[in-house]
Write an enzyme that holds these catalytic residues in place. Structure first.
Site, mmCIF file in Angstrom:
data_model
loop_
_atom_site.group_PDB
_atom_site.id
_atom_site.type_symbol
_atom_site.label_atom_id
_atom_site.label_comp_id
_atom_site.label_asym_id
_atom_site.label_seq_id
_atom_site.Cartn_x
_atom_site.Cartn_y
_atom_site.Cartn_z
ATOM 1 N N ARG A 51 0.892 -1.179 -0.014
ATOM 2 C CA ARG A 51 -0.022 0.129 -0.109
ATOM 3 C C ARG A 51 1.140 1.364 0.037
ATOM 4 N NH1 ARG A 51 -1.167 -4.700 2.853
ATOM 5 N NH2 ARG A 51 -0.492 -3.771 4.797
ATOM 6 N N GLU A 163 7.091 0.008 14.777
ATOM 7 C CA GLU A 163 5.815 -0.129 14.699
ATOM 8 C C GLU A 163 4.887 0.552 15.665
ATOM 9 O OE1 GLU A 163 3.318 -3.275 12.747
ATOM 10 O OE2 GLU A 163 5.333 -4.271 12.962
ATOM 11 N N GLY A 194 0.663 -10.997 15.616
ATOM 12 C CA GLY A 194 1.976 -11.691 15.837
ATOM 13 C C GLY A 194 2.712 -11.155 17.176
ATOM 14 N N GLN A 197 2.413 -4.169 21.320
ATOM 15 C CA GLN A 197 3.302 -3.441 21.568
ATOM 16 C C GLN A 197 2.573 -2.316 22.534
ATOM 17 O OE1 GLN A 197 4.424 -5.152 18.390
ATOM 18 N NE2 GLN A 197 2.698 -3.588 17.624
#
Length: 440
Positions: A51, A163, A194, A197
């Protein structure tokens, strides 16, 4: 007696015209150069597709619309990880996205418009040096095919820390908190598939006392955003995202032929990262109490803590503080809250308490697999056997893992209202804000 002017009249007229011409030319250049705005082009190279996001900001870093939308967005399939045997073809798959992105950015701003690509889970899972070759092919494409501001190090595989920090930046930006004191910002817990955070701003005192992570990496990042310096605690717990945690819970049960976390009446397998795990319920169905025990074992709640306070697995918790007071939880936390009726699924966010996940888990664990749709009609077919496990895990993660009180109110969020738009607080926006803020 008046002093005589030694300059001829025609010279003065020429001087005036010259100055006027220079001034008007300067104004004209300012108007034509779009110096009142900045752009950023961010590629999100995911496992299922690639994207491109184009963002536009004014000089105050307020997000500006591009056409009728708050950003320009375009996606293609498949993702870069599908080109493990042909890196150049993978890079060339991005060319249509790059061309479209360039057409959005004014030509005179392209040399200073940052171009970044972050790859996520798809490339992380590739074997040997396949990911390295794909990323190098992308760097070659960007170097040869664009006038955008590109640096080799801006094409990389994102780690969990990046992230987490980008998501924190994006959410606090959309909420209007950036540029304010760290106490005014919100904490984020992003529960992906997965990994999970945790990210929040901490005091300078806590930052100076921060230990190193077990792998030697820092727990704290320093970022300058909208004129304010922030010390941001961030840690990514690999294998503790919603989907990966299922495997950790299966492992915690040892060699048992059944799991108390699987809905009664189900007999099958759960496959993750190419490994199949036996997923069958006990004869008497699932058990919330026994599933809770396994979830806490999977989280390594009792692992030694070398610091004053840890989350789970012996990980330093950042010492808490005002930056952790207001908590936003996202991704699977939002999805399950909407699915089981904790929040209104038609709204982009809602208020919830950890204990509500536990109440939903009690309902799920006491229900047979054949009846679960009558209790939770919005549940996705893929998640039906694991609904007891997933809700137990989310409650255990919040309360036992991150230390929240069961009745502490948090915000579960999917999107945020920004001006007249509904915007997703995704990492590409945080990345764009970070790079534009640091360069402007």
């Amino acid at each position: 007696m008046k002093r005589q002017n030694n300059f001829p009249l025609h010279f003065l007229v020429l001087l005036f015209l010259c100055r006027y011409s220079i001034a008007s030319s300067h104004v004209r250049r300012l108007l034509l150069s779009h110096e009142s705005e900045h752009y950023a082009v961010i590629f999100d190279a995911g496992s299922t597709g690639s994207r491109v996001h184009v963002f536009r900001f004014d000089t105050k870093l307020d997000l500006l619309p591009i056409g009728n939308h708050i950003e320009y967005f375009l996606a293609i399939n498949p993702g870069l990880s599908s080109y493990a045997n042909n890196p150049k073809a993978g890079a060339l798959s991005l060319k249509p996205l790059l061309d479209k992105a360039e057409s959005v950015v004014p030509k005179d701003l392209q040399p200073q418009t940052p171009l970044k690509l972050g790859a996520t889970a798809g490339l992380r899972l590739l074997k040997a040096d396949a990911a390295v070759k794909i990323l190098q092919a992308v760097r070659d494409l960007f170097k040869n095919e664009t006038t955008l501001n590109y640096k080799a190090e801006w094409v990389s595989v994102l780690d969990g820390t990046q992230e987490g920090s980008y998501f924190w930046v994006a959410l606090n930006y959309l909420l209007g908190n950036l540029g304010k004191k760290y106490e005014r910002t919100v904490a984020t817990i992003d529960l992906g598939g997965g990994s999970v955070q945790m990210t929040y701003a901490i005091s300078k005192e806590s930052a100076t006392k921060a230990p190193k992570e077990p792998n030697g990496e820092p727990y704290v990042l320093n970022k300058s955003l909208l004129g304010t310096n922030y010390d941001i605690y961030v840690h990514s717990y690999l294998n503790y995202g919603q989907l990966a945690a299922r495997t950790e819970i299966f492992k915690a049960s040892g060699n048992l032929s059944s799991s108390p976390c699987i809905l009664g009446g189900y007999n099958g397998y759960y496959t993750y990262n190419g490994v199949a795990y036996k997923a069958s319920s006990p004869k008497h169905g699932s058990s919330l109490r026994k599933c809770r025990t396994l979830a806490k074992k999977a989280l390594k709640i009792k692992a030694p803590c070398k610091h004053k306070k840890c989350t789970f697995g012996g990980i330093w918790n950042g010492r808490g503080g005002q930056g952790f007071k207001n908590l936003y939880a996202s991704s699977f936390f939002y999805d399950y809250a909407a699915m089981v009726g904790i929040i209104d699924p038609k709204k982009p966010s809602g208020r919830a308490k950890p204990i509500q996940y536990l109440h939903a888990a009690k309902l799920a664990c006491n229900t047979k697999v054949k009846d679960i749709k009558s209790v939770f009609p919005n549940i996705d077919e893929r998640n039906i056997p694991f609904i007891c496990m997933d809700l137990v895990y989310e409650y255990t993660l919040l309360v036992d893992g991150f230390g929240l009180h069961p009745k502490q109110e948090i915000t579960v969020v999917h999107e945020v209202k920004y001006k007249n738009y509904i915007v997703g607080a995704a990492w590409p926006l945080g990345c764009a804000i970070d790079v534009v803020s640091s360069s402007s």
